[in-house]
Design a protein around this motif. Structure first.
Motif, PDB file in Angstrom:
ATOM      1  N   ILE A  12      -7.789  -2.380 -10.137  1.00 26.50           N
ATOM      2  CA  ILE A  12      -8.307  -2.989  -8.915  1.00 26.50           C
ATOM      3  C   ILE A  12      -7.207  -3.216  -7.889  1.00 26.50           C
ATOM      4  O   ILE A  12      -7.425  -3.057  -6.691  1.00 26.50           O
ATOM      5  CB  ILE A  12      -9.096  -4.293  -9.224  1.00 26.50           C
ATOM      6  CG1 ILE A  12      -9.823  -4.819  -7.975  1.00 26.50           C
ATOM      7  CG2 ILE A  12      -8.187  -5.364  -9.795  1.00 26.50           C
ATOM      8  CD1 ILE A  12     -11.016  -4.030  -7.581  1.00 26.50           C
ATOM      9  N   GLU A  13      -6.027  -3.556  -8.364  1.00 28.83           N
ATOM     10  CA  GLU A  13      -4.907  -3.833  -7.458  1.00 28.83           C
ATOM     11  C   GLU A  13      -4.466  -2.597  -6.678  1.00 28.83           C
ATOM     12  O   GLU A  13      -3.842  -2.713  -5.612  1.00 28.83           O
ATOM     13  CB  GLU A  13      -3.713  -4.397  -8.243  1.00 28.83           C
ATOM     14  CG  GLU A  13      -3.960  -5.739  -8.885  1.00 28.83           C
ATOM     15  CD  GLU A  13      -4.669  -5.684 -10.243  1.00 28.83           C
ATOM     16  OE1 GLU A  13      -4.985  -6.754 -10.768  1.00 28.83           O
ATOM     17  OE2 GLU A  13      -4.916  -4.554 -10.767  1.00 28.83           O
ATOM     18  N   ASP A  14      -4.792  -1.400  -7.182  1.00 26.60           N
ATOM     19  CA  ASP A  14      -4.360  -0.148  -6.549  1.00 26.60           C
ATOM     20  C   ASP A  14      -5.490   0.631  -5.882  1.00 26.60           C
ATOM     21  O   ASP A  14      -5.245   1.691  -5.297  1.00 26.60           O
ATOM     22  CB  ASP A  14      -3.690   0.747  -7.597  1.00 26.60           C
ATOM     23  CG  ASP A  14      -2.440   0.107  -8.174  1.00 26.60           C
ATOM     24  OD1 ASP A  14      -1.682  -0.518  -7.399  1.00 26.60           O
ATOM     25  OD2 ASP A  14      -2.227   0.212  -9.400  1.00 26.60           O
ATOM     26  N   ILE A  15      -6.707   0.130  -5.973  1.00 22.94           N
ATOM     27  CA  ILE A  15      -7.846   0.822  -5.363  1.00 22.94           C
ATOM     28  C   ILE A  15      -7.891   0.519  -3.870  1.00 22.94           C
ATOM     29  O   ILE A  15      -7.659  -0.615  -3.446  1.00 22.94           O
ATOM     30  CB  ILE A  15      -9.164   0.412  -6.063  1.00 22.94           C
ATOM     31  CG1 ILE A  15      -9.141   0.915  -7.510  1.00 22.94           C
ATOM     32  CG2 ILE A  15     -10.378   0.956  -5.311  1.00 22.94           C
ATOM     33  CD1 ILE A  15     -10.328   0.466  -8.343  1.00 22.94           C
ATOM     34  N   GLU A  16      -8.189   1.551  -3.079  1.00 24.47           N
ATOM     35  CA  GLU A  16      -8.253   1.406  -1.627  1.00 24.47           C
ATOM     36  C   GLU A  16      -9.550   2.000  -1.095  1.00 24.47           C
ATOM     37  O   GLU A  16     -10.087   2.961  -1.665  1.00 24.47           O
ATOM     38  CB  GLU A  16      -7.071   2.140  -0.973  1.00 24.47           C
ATOM     39  CG  GLU A  16      -5.716   1.607  -1.393  1.00 24.47           C
ATOM     40  CD  GLU A  16      -4.561   2.423  -0.817  1.00 24.47           C
ATOM     41  OE1 GLU A  16      -4.814   3.407  -0.086  1.00 24.47           O
ATOM     42  OE2 GLU A  16      -3.414   2.070  -1.113  1.00 24.47           O
ATOM     43  N   ILE A  17     -10.038   1.442   0.012  1.00 28.49           N
ATOM     44  CA  ILE A  17     -11.214   1.983   0.701  1.00 28.49           C
ATOM     45  C   ILE A  17     -10.924   3.451   1.061  1.00 28.49           C
ATOM     46  O   ILE A  17      -9.837   3.779   1.521  1.00 28.49           O
ATOM     47  CB  ILE A  17     -11.526   1.182   1.991  1.00 28.49           C
ATOM     48  CG1 ILE A  17     -11.767  -0.291   1.693  1.00 28.49           C
ATOM     49  CG2 ILE A  17     -12.695   1.812   2.758  1.00 28.49           C
ATOM     50  CD1 ILE A  17     -13.068  -0.583   0.997  1.00 28.49           C
ATOM     51  N   GLY A  18     -11.911   4.305   0.824  1.00 25.46           N
ATOM     52  CA  GLY A  18     -11.776   5.722   1.153  1.00 25.46           C
ATOM     53  C   GLY A  18     -11.249   6.578   0.014  1.00 25.46           C
ATOM     54  O   GLY A  18     -11.304   7.808   0.089  1.00 25.46           O
ATOM     55  N   MET A  19     -10.723   5.940  -1.042  1.00 25.82           N
ATOM     56  CA  MET A  19     -10.226   6.692  -2.199  1.00 25.82           C
ATOM     57  C   MET A  19     -11.390   7.500  -2.780  1.00 25.82           C
ATOM     58  O   MET A  19     -12.493   6.983  -2.937  1.00 25.82           O
ATOM     59  CB  MET A  19      -9.689   5.684  -3.216  1.00 25.82           C
ATOM     60  CG  MET A  19      -8.752   6.241  -4.234  1.00 25.82           C
ATOM     61  SD  MET A  19      -8.077   4.886  -5.259  1.00 25.82           S
ATOM     62  CE  MET A  19      -6.559   4.583  -4.383  1.00 25.82           C
ATOM     63  N   THR A  20     -11.141   8.767  -3.117  1.00 19.03           N
ATOM     64  CA  THR A  20     -12.187   9.672  -3.592  1.00 19.03           C
ATOM     65  C   THR A  20     -11.698  10.430  -4.821  1.00 19.03           C
ATOM     66  O   THR A  20     -10.531  10.819  -4.890  1.00 19.03           O
ATOM     67  CB  THR A  20     -12.565  10.684  -2.485  1.00 19.03           C
ATOM     68  OG1 THR A  20     -13.057   9.967  -1.351  1.00 19.03           O
ATOM     69  CG2 THR A  20     -13.622  11.661  -2.958  1.00 19.03           C
ATOM     70  N   ARG A  21     -12.625  10.651  -5.766  1.00 17.34           N
ATOM     71  CA  ARG A  21     -12.342  11.487  -6.929  1.00 17.34           C
ATOM     72  C   ARG A  21     -13.590  12.323  -7.213  1.00 17.34           C
ATOM     73  O   ARG A  21     -14.716  11.919  -6.869  1.00 17.34           O
ATOM     74  CB  ARG A  21     -11.998  10.662  -8.169  1.00 17.34           C
ATOM     75  CG  ARG A  21     -10.726   9.836  -8.055  1.00 17.34           C
ATOM     76  CD  ARG A  21      -9.483  10.727  -7.992  1.00 17.34           C
ATOM     77  NE  ARG A  21      -8.244   9.966  -7.987  1.00 17.34           N
ATOM     78  CZ  ARG A  21      -7.671   9.431  -6.914  1.00 17.34           C
ATOM     79  NH1 ARG A  21      -8.232   9.546  -5.724  1.00 17.34           N
ATOM     80  NH2 ARG A  21      -6.529   8.772  -7.008  1.00 17.34           N
ATOM     81  N   SER A  22     -13.406  13.478  -7.867  1.00 18.47           N
ATOM     82  CA  SER A  22     -14.552  14.353  -8.138  1.00 18.47           C
ATOM     83  C   SER A  22     -14.302  15.200  -9.380  1.00 18.47           C
ATOM     84  O   SER A  22     -13.182  15.283  -9.880  1.00 18.47           O
ATOM     85  CB  SER A  22     -14.806  15.270  -6.939  1.00 18.47           C
ATOM     86  OG  SER A  22     -13.728  16.161  -6.769  1.00 18.47           O
ATOM     87  N   LEU A  23     -15.373  15.825  -9.830  1.00 19.07           N
ATOM     88  CA  LEU A  23     -15.291  16.836 -10.881  1.00 19.07           C
ATOM     89  C   LEU A  23     -16.368  17.864 -10.613  1.00 19.07           C
ATOM     90  O   LEU A  23     -17.362  17.588  -9.941  1.00 19.07           O
ATOM     91  CB  LEU A  23     -15.445  16.229 -12.281  1.00 19.07           C
ATOM     92  CG  LEU A  23     -16.781  15.645 -12.736  1.00 19.07           C
ATOM     93  CD1 LEU A  23     -17.802  16.714 -13.096  1.00 19.07           C
ATOM     94  CD2 LEU A  23     -16.554  14.769 -13.953  1.00 19.07           C
ATOM     95  N   THR A  24     -16.149  19.073 -11.131  1.00 18.63           N
ATOM     96  CA  THR A  24     -17.129  20.154 -10.994  1.00 18.63           C
ATOM     97  C   THR A  24     -17.431  20.695 -12.383  1.00 18.63           C
ATOM     98  O   THR A  24     -16.520  20.895 -13.191  1.00 18.63           O
ATOM     99  CB  THR A  24     -16.590  21.267 -10.083  1.00 18.63           C
ATOM    100  OG1 THR A  24     -16.324  20.722  -8.789  1.00 18.63           O
ATOM    101  CG2 THR A  24     -17.595  22.407  -9.955  1.00 18.63           C
TER     102      THR A  24
END
Length: 147
Positions: A12-24
């Motif tokens: 939580i301390e390192d999460i920022e608004i706009g951070m994105t992750r994905s998988l295919t």
């Protein structure tokens, strides 16, 4: 303390608004069969070519929750990752996913409540650039301050 966290975890301390992750992932006949077995959902629209041909989909489709499970995989493995706890998820199924489709599941941070360790995520899946699922997730994120 951070060294003890599983790989892929974002606290939580390192999460920022706009951070994105994905998988295919390509959805296979085996994926659909295994999901039917695990979920006990044997609706023939997912499993029977002849039956499915006469539906509005004009062919077999993957279970919607199989597609949604890819969103869960991104949350549980990448953002926030190991230690994340699902608190809620809204879903809209926008188009069918068929065997052989390559689905990209993506999550993006839209809000953070640091005091409660809660993260709101925009969730979506696309096939060939076309949206097939949209929603929002609320998760409890792991913290570097707690073991």
């Amino acid at each position: 303390m951070l060294d003890n966290l599983p790989r892929g975890t974002i606290c939580i301390e390192d999460i920022e608004i706009g951070m994105t992750r994905s998988l295919t992932k390509e959805i296979t006949d085996r994926d659909i069969s295994l999901f039917a077995e695990v979920s006990t959902d044997h609706n023939p629209v997912h499993l029977d070519d002849d039956y499915a041909q006469d539906t509005i989909f004009e062919g077999r489709i993957a279970h919607g929750m199989l597609t949604a499970g890819l969103v869960s995989a991104v949350i549980g493995e990448q953002l926030p990752g190991h230690g994340a706890v699902y608190l809620g998820q809204s879903l809209k199924f926008l188009a069918p996913v068929r065997p052989g489709d390559r689905v990209t599941a993506e999550v993006t941070v839209t809000a953070i409540d640091h005091s409660r360790r809660r993260v709101t995520l925009d969730t979506r899946c696309v096939v060939d650039g076309k949206p097939v699922l949209a929603g929002e997730a609320l998760v409890l994120a792991p913290s570097a301050k707690f073991d």
